[in-house]
Design a protein around this motif. Structure first.
Motif, PDB file in Angstrom:
ATOM      1  N   ASN A 158      39.811  62.493  39.743  1.00  0.00           N
ATOM      2  CA  ASN A 158      39.874  61.082  39.357  1.00  0.00           C
ATOM      3  C   ASN A 158      39.683  60.170  40.561  1.00  0.00           C
ATOM      4  O   ASN A 158      40.560  59.385  40.905  1.00  0.00           O
ATOM      5  N   ARG A 160      38.544  57.247  43.210  1.00  0.00           N
ATOM      6  CA  ARG A 160      38.349  55.800  43.108  1.00  0.00           C
ATOM      7  C   ARG A 160      36.940  55.411  43.500  1.00  0.00           C
ATOM      8  O   ARG A 160      36.504  54.299  43.281  1.00  0.00           O
ATOM      9  N   VAL A 184      28.203  53.964  34.017  1.00  0.00           N
ATOM     10  CA  VAL A 184      28.689  52.698  33.460  1.00  0.00           C
ATOM     11  C   VAL A 184      30.145  52.830  33.026  1.00  0.00           C
ATOM     12  O   VAL A 184      30.981  51.955  33.288  1.00  0.00           O
ATOM     13  N   ALA A 185      30.447  53.992  32.391  1.00  0.00           N
ATOM     14  CA  ALA A 185      31.828  54.214  31.948  1.00  0.00           C
ATOM     15  C   ALA A 185      32.785  54.254  33.133  1.00  0.00           C
ATOM     16  O   ALA A 185      33.897  53.730  33.073  1.00  0.00           O
ATOM     17  N   CYS A 186      32.348  54.875  34.213  1.00  0.00           N
ATOM     18  CA  CYS A 186      33.177  54.920  35.421  1.00  0.00           C
ATOM     19  C   CYS A 186      33.416  53.513  35.942  1.00  0.00           C
ATOM     20  O   CYS A 186      34.523  53.146  36.338  1.00  0.00           O
ATOM     21  N   GLU A 188      33.437  50.835  34.262  1.00  0.00           N
ATOM     22  CA  GLU A 188      34.381  50.124  33.395  1.00  0.00           C
ATOM     23  C   GLU A 188      35.815  50.487  33.707  1.00  0.00           C
ATOM     24  O   GLU A 188      36.728  49.704  33.483  1.00  0.00           O
ATOM     25  N   ARG A 189      36.017  51.698  34.207  1.00  0.00           N
ATOM     26  CA  ARG A 189      37.372  52.098  34.594  1.00  0.00           C
ATOM     27  C   ARG A 189      37.722  51.637  35.999  1.00  0.00           C
ATOM     28  O   ARG A 189      38.776  51.975  36.517  1.00  0.00           O
ATOM     29  N   GLY A 190      36.820  50.939  36.610  1.00  0.00           N
ATOM     30  CA  GLY A 190      37.136  50.379  37.921  1.00  0.00           C
ATOM     31  C   GLY A 190      36.733  51.257  39.087  1.00  0.00           C
ATOM     32  O   GLY A 190      37.105  51.001  40.226  1.00  0.00           O
ATOM     33  N   ILE A 191      35.976  52.323  38.800  1.00  0.00           N
ATOM     34  CA  ILE A 191      35.547  53.205  39.891  1.00  0.00           C
ATOM     35  C   ILE A 191      34.354  52.582  40.604  1.00  0.00           C
ATOM     36  O   ILE A 191      33.431  52.085  39.971  1.00  0.00           O
TER      37      ILE A 191
END
Ligand SMILES: Nc1ncnc2c1ncn2[C@@H]1O[C@H](COP(=O)(O)OP(=O)(O)OP(=O)(O)O)[C@@H](O)[C@H]1O
Ligand SMILES: [Mg+2]
Lengths: 293, 309
Positions: A158, A160, A184-186, A188-191
């Protein structure tokens, strides 16, 4: 001010050529920052120093001059790696391990164990669609499958920050679209993501900011929109518009807005990518045929 | 379709747990991985050759008197074990680093929070484990062979007849020569020597330009290491030492520093003959092996920590 995810300050890298007096300057006085949460695209022709920059950011090779930081920690020190996932270009993993064992190995290196490890590995195999191949050895994986296992491996703790060196090289359009969605999904999770790619279409779709390297020198850098939008032009796409409507628009424009000009009028075509996806994946998978790349 | 990423991923912690410079768990993962790699490269097939060697030699030895027979069997077996394990140590270790660098697997490993020391130690422990398993397996093969011969000869003695007392005496003598406890010492020394060679090989492979180069260097080290004690003894004879200039002395000192004294591990001859290897001599030799291994590991780390990948 928040700490940048990546800070590169006055970075230079010179490779000596053995037995010769010459030296290769791979990166020259490069400075840039990647803010947390951004997707940053590093672009440039072959040999412009993209991979070298990434390797220095990860502490795999040492800079000749300058300094790199990951979330404020000197990236030459091992502890900064806790928060980073890396996918090298053309990755090869241990051929004699299965997909499952590979992820298990990297998970162990990141300190996972027991049920948490099994859950994480299972989840990632699903994420990169390699569940069917989990018990096959990597020696038999195709290039795209290796790239996907590589991505799963990068995500295992996981992190950052994700550093991806040509994540879609050699991957088929569907896989490549999936990797794009994954990035894109990453995001959205702030990565934070630092990637380099020669597929400019994709870069344009997902990157917030880009830097263009040429022979080791950063020649352009900035927000993607600022760099490529053409402020004084507008695009319109109609459906079922009769020729009369178009003629009327032309007339209106000529009558009321003499400064406006119609530059181009054409039938848009579907993109080859969309077409490819339609014909290959819209087809149902025949019974018993296992899905593979 | 946007693939879902698990929800249970922790929110970003503000403070990270302190990174541990050296984590046994990571080293274990690396060692296990190295062991798996070597096993799946089908390295254990060499044990078949070893078994074949044992069977053939004992078949030939049948013609000898039983005392000579056991002497020879032990001689051949321990000798073969020693050479096989040494070779295995060199060949298995030589390719590990170059392969990881070439395949770029090293990038993915070192991009994780893995220090270069952990990496080297993990690789080395993986090889040590492989060597341990090989020595044990060879030892078992050897022991089975030995017991079978003992069984065979015992029944021969019984069949020959004679007084019960004489027969029993003969059998006891036979057992005593066959199973002497020094065989354990022999096994331990073979293992320690192989570990030492593996460490040296890892060190050479940190700066060697190719696997072949590493192997060639290590074969040279193996021979020099086996001969250097002889050379040293020669120059220490007072009449000769008088003539030897400081240059030769310095050279010899250098050689004994760089090349391990492998002859120290060749207590095998004494073991085969049945001379007991003193407890202290055994542990002194083991200590020497451990010391050499540590020196090579440090040297490997010294080179590897600054290596451009
Ligand atoms: N280990 C090395 N030794 C010598 N020169 C190197 C080394 N690694 C890279 N270079 C040189 O540094 C320059 C930059 O290489 P780099 O791999 O960073 O390019 P890149 O931008 O990633 O190119 P590509 O798009 O082809 O992946 C090249 O001229 C290359 O020859
Ligand atoms: Mg590159």
């Amino acid at each position: 001010m928040t700490t940048p995810a990546i800070a590169i300050r006055n970075l230079s890298k010179v490779f000596p050529i053995p037995f010769k007096r010459e030296r290769v300057v791979a990166v020259h006085d490069l400075s840039l920052e990647v803010a947390p949460g951004q997707v940053y695209g590093l672009l440039g022709p072959n040999g412009s120093g993209k991979s070298t920059t990434m390797k220095i950011v990860l502490g795999l090779i040492s800079p000749s001059a300058g300094r790199t930081e990951i979330f404020g920690r000197n990236s030459q020190l091992v502890d900064s790696h806790e928060e980073v996932g890396f996918l090298p270009e053309n990755p090869y993993f241990y051929k004699y391990l299965t997909g499952f064992e590979t992820l298990k190995f990297y998970a162990r290196l990141c300190g996972l164990s027991g049920q948490a490890l099994r859950d994480k590995v299972g989840e990632l195999l699903k994420l990169v669609r390699l569940e069917d191949a989990r018990d096959r050895r990597l020696g038999g994986y195709s290039k795209g499958m290796l790239q996907r296992i590589g991505l799963a491996q990068a995500l295992i703790q996981n992190p950052r920050l994700l550093v991806l060196d040509e994540p879609t090289a050699g991957v088929d359009p569907r896989g490549s679209a999936e990797i794009r969605d994954l990035i894109v999904a990453c995001k959205e999770r702030g990565i934070t993501v630092l990637l380099c790619s020669h597929l400019l279409g994709q870069v344009q779709e997902i990157c917030d900011r880009i830097g263009i390297l040429d022979r080791g020198v950063l020649v352009r850098e900035g927000k993607l929109e600022d760099l490529i939008s053409i402020e004084d032009q507008t695009e319109m796409i109609f459906e079922n518009a009769p020729p009369a409507l178009l003629a009327e628009i032309g007339k209106l424009m000529a009558a009321s807005y003499p400064e406006a000009r119609l530059l181009e009028q054409k039938k848009p075509r579907t993109t080859l990518e969309r077409y490819f996806l339609e014909v290959t994946y819209a087809r149902p998978i025949p019974d018993g045929g296992s899905e593979s790349t | 379709m946007i693939p879902a990423i698990s929800e249970d991923a922790p929110a970003f912690p503000t403070a990270y747990p302190r990174h541990r410079f050296f984590s046994p768990a990571r080293v274990r993962a690396l060692a296990a991985n190295t062991f798996t790699e070597l096993v799946r490269l089908k390295i254990f097939y060499f044990l078949l050759i070893f078994a074949l060697l044992l069977i053939t030699s004992s078949a030939i030895l049948i013609q000898l008197s039983f005392q000579d027979q056991f002497q020879m069997l032990k001689d051949v077996s321990l000798g073969a074990m020693s050479i096989f394990t040494s070779l295995l140590a060199i060949l298995a270790t030589a390719g590990l680093l170059p392969k990881d660098i070439e395949d770029r697997t090293l990038y993915t490993v070192l991009a994780k929070p893995v220090s270069r020391l952990e990496y080297l130690v993990g690789k080395l422990l993986g090889v040590y484990l492989l060597l341990l398993v090989s020595v044990v397996l060879m030892g078992i093969l050897f022991f089975v062979m030995l017991s079978w011969r003992v069984h065979y000869v015992t029944s021969e003695i019984r069949a020959a007849g004679g007084s019960a007392e004489a027969t029993q005496q003969q059998i006891d003598l036979l057992r005593a020569t066959a199973y002497n406890p020094n065989l354990w010492s022999g096994g331990i020394l073979i293992y320690v020597k192989a570990c030492l060679l593996a460490s040296a090989t890892l060190f050479v492979s940190t700066f060697a330009s190719s696997t072949i180069f590493t192997i060639i260097i290590m074969v040279a080290v193996y021979f020099i290491g086996n001969m250097q004690a002889t050379a040293r003894d020669y120059w220490q004879v007072p009449s000769i030492a008088g003539q030897a200039g400081w240059l030769i002395k310095a050279f010899l000192a250098f050689v004994s520093l760089v090349f391990p004294d492998l002859q120290a591990f060749n207590l095998l001859d004494e073991i085969v003959v049945g001379t007991s290897v003193g407890f202290w001599l055994l542990w002194k030799t083991v200590g020497l092996g451990v010391l050499y291994s540590l020196i090579y590991l440090s040297a490997a780390f010294f080179v590897f920590s600054d290596k451009e990948l």
